[in-house]
Motif scaffolding. Sequence first.
Motif, short mmCIF file in Angstrom:
data_model
loop_
_atom_site.label_atom_id
_atom_site.label_comp_id
_atom_site.label_asym_id
_atom_site.label_seq_id
_atom_site.Cartn_x
_atom_site.Cartn_y
_atom_site.Cartn_z
N GLN A 109 0.83 -1.20 0.00
CA GLN A 109 0.00 0.00 0.00
C GLN A 109 0.87 1.26 0.00
O GLN A 109 0.56 2.23 -0.69
CB GLN A 109 -0.92 -0.02 1.21
CG GLN A 109 -2.00 1.06 1.19
CD GLN A 109 -2.98 0.90 2.35
OE1 GLN A 109 -2.90 -0.04 3.13
NE2 GLN A 109 -3.91 1.83 2.47
N ASN A 133 0.85 4.00 -2.92
CA ASN A 133 0.56 5.40 -2.61
C ASN A 133 1.56 6.34 -3.27
O ASN A 133 1.18 7.31 -3.93
CB ASN A 133 0.63 5.65 -1.10
CG ASN A 133 -0.51 5.02 -0.33
OD1 ASN A 133 -0.46 4.95 0.88
ND2 ASN A 133 -1.54 4.56 -1.01
N THR A 134 2.85 6.05 -3.07
CA THR A 134 3.88 7.00 -3.44
C THR A 134 4.30 6.91 -4.91
O THR A 134 4.46 7.94 -5.58
CB THR A 134 5.12 6.82 -2.55
OG1 THR A 134 5.51 5.44 -2.57
CG2 THR A 134 4.82 7.21 -1.13
N LEU A 173 0.53 6.42 -7.11
CA LEU A 173 -0.57 7.32 -6.76
C LEU A 173 -1.91 6.58 -6.79
O LEU A 173 -2.90 7.05 -7.34
CB LEU A 173 -0.60 8.52 -7.71
CG LEU A 173 0.65 9.41 -7.70
CD1 LEU A 173 0.50 10.57 -8.69
CD2 LEU A 173 0.95 9.93 -6.31
N ASP A 207 -4.50 3.54 -4.44
CA ASP A 207 -4.85 2.98 -3.14
C ASP A 207 -5.04 4.10 -2.11
O ASP A 207 -4.67 5.24 -2.33
CB ASP A 207 -3.80 1.97 -2.67
CG ASP A 207 -4.40 0.88 -1.80
OD1 ASP A 207 -5.48 1.09 -1.25
OD2 ASP A 207 -3.77 -0.20 -1.69
N ASN A 208 -5.62 3.75 -0.98
CA ASN A 208 -5.83 4.72 0.09
C ASN A 208 -4.53 4.94 0.85
O ASN A 208 -3.82 3.98 1.15
CB ASN A 208 -6.91 4.23 1.05
CG ASN A 208 -8.28 4.20 0.39
OD1 ASN A 208 -8.63 5.09 -0.37
ND2 ASN A 208 -9.05 3.16 0.68
N PRO A 209 -4.21 6.18 1.20
CA PRO A 209 -2.96 6.44 1.92
C PRO A 209 -2.97 5.81 3.31
O PRO A 209 -4.01 5.70 3.96
CB PRO A 209 -2.93 7.97 2.01
CG PRO A 209 -3.90 8.46 0.99
CD PRO A 209 -4.95 7.40 0.88
N LEU A 252 -0.35 13.01 1.01
CA LEU A 252 -1.57 12.87 0.22
C LEU A 252 -2.78 13.23 1.06
O LEU A 252 -2.74 13.11 2.29
CB LEU A 252 -1.71 11.44 -0.30
CG LEU A 252 -0.60 10.92 -1.21
CD1 LEU A 252 -0.75 9.41 -1.42
CD2 LEU A 252 -0.61 11.63 -2.55
N ARG A 303 -4.61 13.28 -7.81
CA ARG A 303 -4.16 13.47 -6.43
C ARG A 303 -3.24 14.67 -6.29
O ARG A 303 -2.32 14.86 -7.10
CB ARG A 303 -3.48 12.21 -5.92
CG ARG A 303 -4.43 11.03 -5.91
CD ARG A 303 -3.87 9.85 -5.15
NE ARG A 303 -4.83 8.75 -5.16
CZ ARG A 303 -4.77 7.69 -4.38
NH1 ARG A 303 -3.77 7.56 -3.51
NH2 ARG A 303 -5.68 6.75 -4.45
N VAL A 329 -8.75 11.44 -1.56
CA VAL A 329 -8.00 11.07 -2.76
C VAL A 329 -8.92 10.64 -3.90
O VAL A 329 -8.48 10.45 -5.03
CB VAL A 329 -7.01 9.92 -2.45
CG1 VAL A 329 -5.93 10.40 -1.51
CG2 VAL A 329 -7.73 8.70 -1.87
N THR A 334 2.70 11.64 4.71
CA THR A 334 2.31 10.27 4.36
C THR A 334 3.52 9.37 4.23
O THR A 334 3.49 8.21 4.62
CB THR A 334 1.51 10.27 3.05
OG1 THR A 334 0.42 11.19 3.16
CG2 THR A 334 0.97 8.89 2.74
#
Length: 421
Positions: free
Chosen positions: A65, A69-70, A73, A75-77, A103, A111, A170, A245
Amino acid sequence: MSLLHMAWRNLVNRSIQTLITIGVVTIGVSLTLGIMLLSGGVKQGIIKASEPFGMIVGSKGSANQLVFNTIFLMDNPLANIPLDYYHTLETDPRVAQAIPFALGDNYQGYRIVGTSPQFFELKGRPIDPPYFQLEAGRIFNKPYEAVIGAKAAKETGLKIGDRFISGHGVARSIEPEGEHKDHPYTVVGILRSVSAPADQGIYVSMDSYWISHEHHEHDEGDHHEPVQNAVDSDEHGDHEALGVTAALIKPASYMDLMKLYQEINQGKEAQAVFPGQVIAKIFDMMGSGEEILQYISWVVLGMAGLTIILALYGSTVERRRTVSILRAIGANRNAVFTIIFLESVLVVFLGCAGGVLLGYVLSWMLAQYIGSQVSITVSITYSWKLLTLIGGVGLLGILAGIVPAISAYRTDAARHLNANI
């Protein structure tokens, strides 16, 4: 009339049967080729997308995850790591560079990423130029200035000087959040496309990120402190709320990298992740599905070979009188064998040609679709595995053509001529 021409005429006379056989070969080749091209292209696209990112530090939770995210960009942070913990990493002598990554907001589903100007200096290798290059404008240097990724700019229509209001979260917001209407962003830069998920990002300063989440209470015209000083200010109150994040870490040396990785993961505050390790696991998961699809494609190719055998053998049985007449007017057994064998070669050649063409067309279309969804470049290029594929199908066709050719070779001309008198 040449033997090749005779073989071609025989196929044309059985056009429906011939087209079905060629179609089966085409499907088998295109399916196998498409799997090879897409799997290789997706892997290269994922590797390219992760090039500038070193070790990623984020809160405890799923490593997958955190990477999604990083880098992607998606999935949920995960929960934020506290700013004082980030500041500890930033000032650690073993860390050459620490870049914040936050984020929480979006604009039309794209995002908004809080970061620092050093983010745009990231490189895949020390000798490489910066991974991110400006197509127009400049990098932000104060709150509520935004640098837009190439795809985000294209899809939203934002240009230098345009202003926009972000939405919270997001996911795409139908209406901008009320508290964000007082702080519109101004586009000051547009990035050149890197054909990676980063093209979908909208990049702003960390101060913008914190102000938009009501962690700052500055009057208009107040000075906003940079991230490295924010932790020391009493204005900012709750340091945990002023988190990030993730932190993108570039170590001073390889030994420092490994020590930091172990220390961070042994602690309770955060986790450290190497994107390469996570991506390797993704490739392993892709490999399982790819292997199943390859088995299916080889089964289809096997069915193509069986179809060739049955089609040519059936036509040979039906044409025993024709073969007998050829023998009677002077054609030897070798000529008859060659005609039947050439029919198999022609079917395989046409099926392979159609399969290669269809495979590349379908792969290109799927690559465009994948790129439009996740901004990963799926390169569809020539693969040396294509020679192996064509060679394997060619061998399959040769073997498939031998059985009916031998049957025709052994045909007793006198018996079949007499049987039809």
